[in-house]
Design a protein around this motif. Structure first.
Motif, PDB file in Angstrom:
ATOM      1  N   GLN A   1     -10.306  12.919  -2.510  1.00  0.00           N
ATOM      2  CA  GLN A   1      -9.489  11.754  -2.161  1.00  0.00           C
ATOM      3  C   GLN A   1      -8.666  12.004  -0.906  1.00  0.00           C
ATOM      4  OE1 GLN A   1      -7.331  11.008  -5.819  1.00  0.00           O
ATOM      5  NE2 GLN A   1      -8.963   9.729  -6.663  1.00  0.00           N
TER       6      GLN A   1
ATOM      7  N   TRP B   1      -8.880   9.881   2.577  1.00  0.00           N
ATOM      8  CA  TRP B   1      -7.660   9.346   3.186  1.00  0.00           C
ATOM      9  C   TRP B   1      -7.521   9.840   4.623  1.00  0.00           C
ATOM     10  CZ3 TRP B   1      -3.717  12.630   4.862  1.00  0.00           C
ATOM     11  CH2 TRP B   1      -2.567  11.994   5.355  1.00  0.00           C
TER      12      TRP B   1
ATOM     13  N   GLN C   1      -9.437   7.989   7.379  1.00  0.00           N
ATOM     14  CA  GLN C   1      -9.035   6.634   7.739  1.00  0.00           C
ATOM     15  C   GLN C   1      -8.296   6.639   9.081  1.00  0.00           C
ATOM     16  OE1 GLN C   1      -6.657   5.137   4.516  1.00  0.00           O
ATOM     17  NE2 GLN C   1      -8.306   5.286   3.012  1.00  0.00           N
TER      18      GLN C   1
ATOM     19  N   ARG D   1      -4.380   5.465   8.667  1.00  0.00           N
ATOM     20  CA  ARG D   1      -3.691   6.047   7.505  1.00  0.00           C
ATOM     21  C   ARG D   1      -2.212   6.262   7.837  1.00  0.00           C
ATOM     22  NH1 ARG D   1      -6.192  10.321  10.096  1.00  0.00           N
ATOM     23  NH2 ARG D   1      -4.823  12.113  10.548  1.00  0.00           N
TER      24      ARG D   1
ATOM     25  N   CYS E   1      -0.576  11.104   1.821  1.00  0.00           N
ATOM     26  CA  CYS E   1      -1.564  10.522   0.914  1.00  0.00           C
ATOM     27  C   CYS E   1      -0.890  10.064  -0.379  1.00  0.00           C
ATOM     28  CB  CYS E   1      -2.654  11.548   0.609  1.00  0.00           C
ATOM     29  SG  CYS E   1      -3.983  10.913  -0.443  1.00  0.00           S
ATOM     30  N   GLU E   2      -1.179   8.835  -0.777  1.00  0.00           N
ATOM     31  CA  GLU E   2      -0.608   8.272  -2.003  1.00  0.00           C
ATOM     32  C   GLU E   2      -1.633   7.393  -2.697  1.00  0.00           C
ATOM     33  OE1 GLU E   2       3.549   6.078  -3.442  1.00  0.00           O
ATOM     34  OE2 GLU E   2       2.913   5.974  -1.367  1.00  0.00           O
ATOM     35  N   THR E   3      -2.830   7.946  -2.850  1.00  0.00           N
ATOM     36  CA  THR E   3      -3.900   7.226  -3.518  1.00  0.00           C
ATOM     37  C   THR E   3      -4.468   8.082  -4.652  1.00  0.00           C
ATOM     38  OG1 THR E   3      -5.565   8.104  -1.986  1.00  0.00           O
ATOM     39  CG2 THR E   3      -4.545   6.001  -1.416  1.00  0.00           C
ATOM     40  N   GLY E   4      -5.002   7.424  -5.676  1.00  0.00           N
ATOM     41  CA  GLY E   4      -5.646   8.145  -6.764  1.00  0.00           C
ATOM     42  C   GLY E   4      -4.714   9.124  -7.464  1.00  0.00           C
TER      43      GLY E   4
ATOM     44  N   TRP F   1      -3.120  11.422  -6.267  1.00  0.00           N
ATOM     45  CA  TRP F   1      -1.951  11.740  -5.431  1.00  0.00           C
ATOM     46  C   TRP F   1      -0.765  10.840  -5.762  1.00  0.00           C
ATOM     47  CZ3 TRP F   1      -1.917  15.915  -2.132  1.00  0.00           C
ATOM     48  CH2 TRP F   1      -3.159  16.543  -1.950  1.00  0.00           C
ATOM     49  N   LYS F   2      -0.978   9.877  -6.659  1.00  0.00           N
ATOM     50  CA  LYS F   2       0.130   9.062  -7.139  1.00  0.00           C
ATOM     51  C   LYS F   2       0.897   9.755  -8.261  1.00  0.00           C
ATOM     52  CE  LYS F   2      -1.969   4.510  -6.226  1.00  0.00           C
ATOM     53  NZ  LYS F   2      -2.443   3.250  -6.869  1.00  0.00           N
TER      54      LYS F   2
ATOM     55  N   TYR G   1       8.969   7.181  -2.007  1.00  0.00           N
ATOM     56  CA  TYR G   1       7.818   7.998  -2.403  1.00  0.00           C
ATOM     57  C   TYR G   1       8.286   9.289  -3.082  1.00  0.00           C
ATOM     58  CZ  TYR G   1       4.162  11.527  -1.464  1.00  0.00           C
ATOM     59  OH  TYR G   1       3.273  12.567  -1.539  1.00  0.00           O
TER      60      TYR G   1
END
Length: 297
Positions: free
Chosen positions: A183, A187, A190, A193, A197-200, A202-203, A278
């Protein structure tokens, strides 16, 4: 019969660990030589992490020579297989990453600033400090991978329920680390970006890849302890097994992993309101129930 086998089994712990350590030292020595001659650090992680698989295979060979046939369904076989997969996956990922990025800035300090810098006495003290780094890397692979190397000494140990649970934790950690790296790579590719990273997964943690690594070696150590104790393993072998996850956690959480990355992010986004939110929402390391729920939504 059990009593007559025990001295033979106990006597093979040292050869198994020694075989793994010598192989790891050889791999890192070759890596250091190539790195010093070419003055490029691109193979550092390839050799450092790849040495785990080489060590695990060497310990298995040492065990087969001393103890005899190896069971394909034993904890030893599972441990070797898991370490081989972990080693191949992570070393390949890190090698590809450094080839794409171009360099690992953390390792720049070990090389001369320019061609005019004198050897040994220059700011980088090349290649003295570089040799020290590779020595530490070899020691890291020998200690952290110890559960798998030492399990090779008990190839006929039964796969019990507690051992199976421990291996399941290790496998879950491997999956988490793999997914986190995948992931993060997507990211990073991209164009638009944002800075973190704050997806999947990584949240649920700011460093889920390191959480996965700690889970992996904790599971491996737990899986090794029961068979080793049942085989009357020497105290030093049990101590090294326990040191494996402890060293892993200390390094990634307090030395070279999390602190450096957190410091870099803080310097870049310290005044950013979204970044402050975050930090409040995503725990620095261990996921919480709230962060896991947020990641699953």
């Amino acid at each position: 019969k059990f009593c007559t086998i025990m001295p033979v089994v106990s006597a093979v712990f040292a050869p198994c660990f020694s075989a793994a350590s010598k192989t790891i030292l050889a791999v890192n020595l070759v890596g250091f030589t190539i790195t010093a001659v070419t003055q490029t650090h691109k193979i550092t992680d390839l050799c450092g992490v790849g040495a785990f698989a080489a060590g695990a295979l060497s310990s298995r060979l040492a065990s087969s020579a001393s103890v005899g046939a190896l069971s394909l369904s034993s904890p030893s076989t599972l441990a070797t297989s898991l370490v081989a997969v972990w080693s191949a996956r992570l070393s390949g990922y890190l090698f590809r990453r450094v080839c794409v990025v171009g360099e690992d800035k953390r390792l720049r300090q070990f090389f001369p600033e320019d061609e005019n810098e004198p050897m040994f006495t220059g700011p980088s003290k090349f290649p003295i400090n570089l040799a020290g780094f590779w020595s530490i890397q070899a020691t890291w692979a020998a200690v952290v991978g110890a559960p798998a190397y030492l399990l090779a000494a008990v190839p006929s140990a039964a796969l019990t329920t507690p051992t199976t649970i421990a291996f399941s934790i290790a496998a879950a950690g491997l999956v988490l680390e793999t997914v986190a790296d995948y992931q993060k790579s997507k990211w990073y590719a991209q164009k638009n970006r944002k800075g973190y990273c704050e997806t999947g997964v990584w949240k649920m943690s700011r460093h889920p890849n390191y959480v996965g690594e700690v889970m992996f070696w904790s599971g491996m150590a737990a899986a090794a302890l029961s068979p080793l104790m049942a085989a009357n393993a020497p105290a030093w072998s049990l101590g090294i097994c326990l040191a494996s996850p402890m060293l892993t956690y200390t390094l990634v959480r307090h030395v070279s992993g999390v602190p450096m990355l957190e410091d870099s992010l803080t310097k870049k986004f310290n005044g950013d309101a979204d970044f402050q939110q975050y930090l409040r929402d995503v725990p620095i390391f261990w996921p919480t129930s709230a962060s896991i729920q947020r990641a699953l939504v």
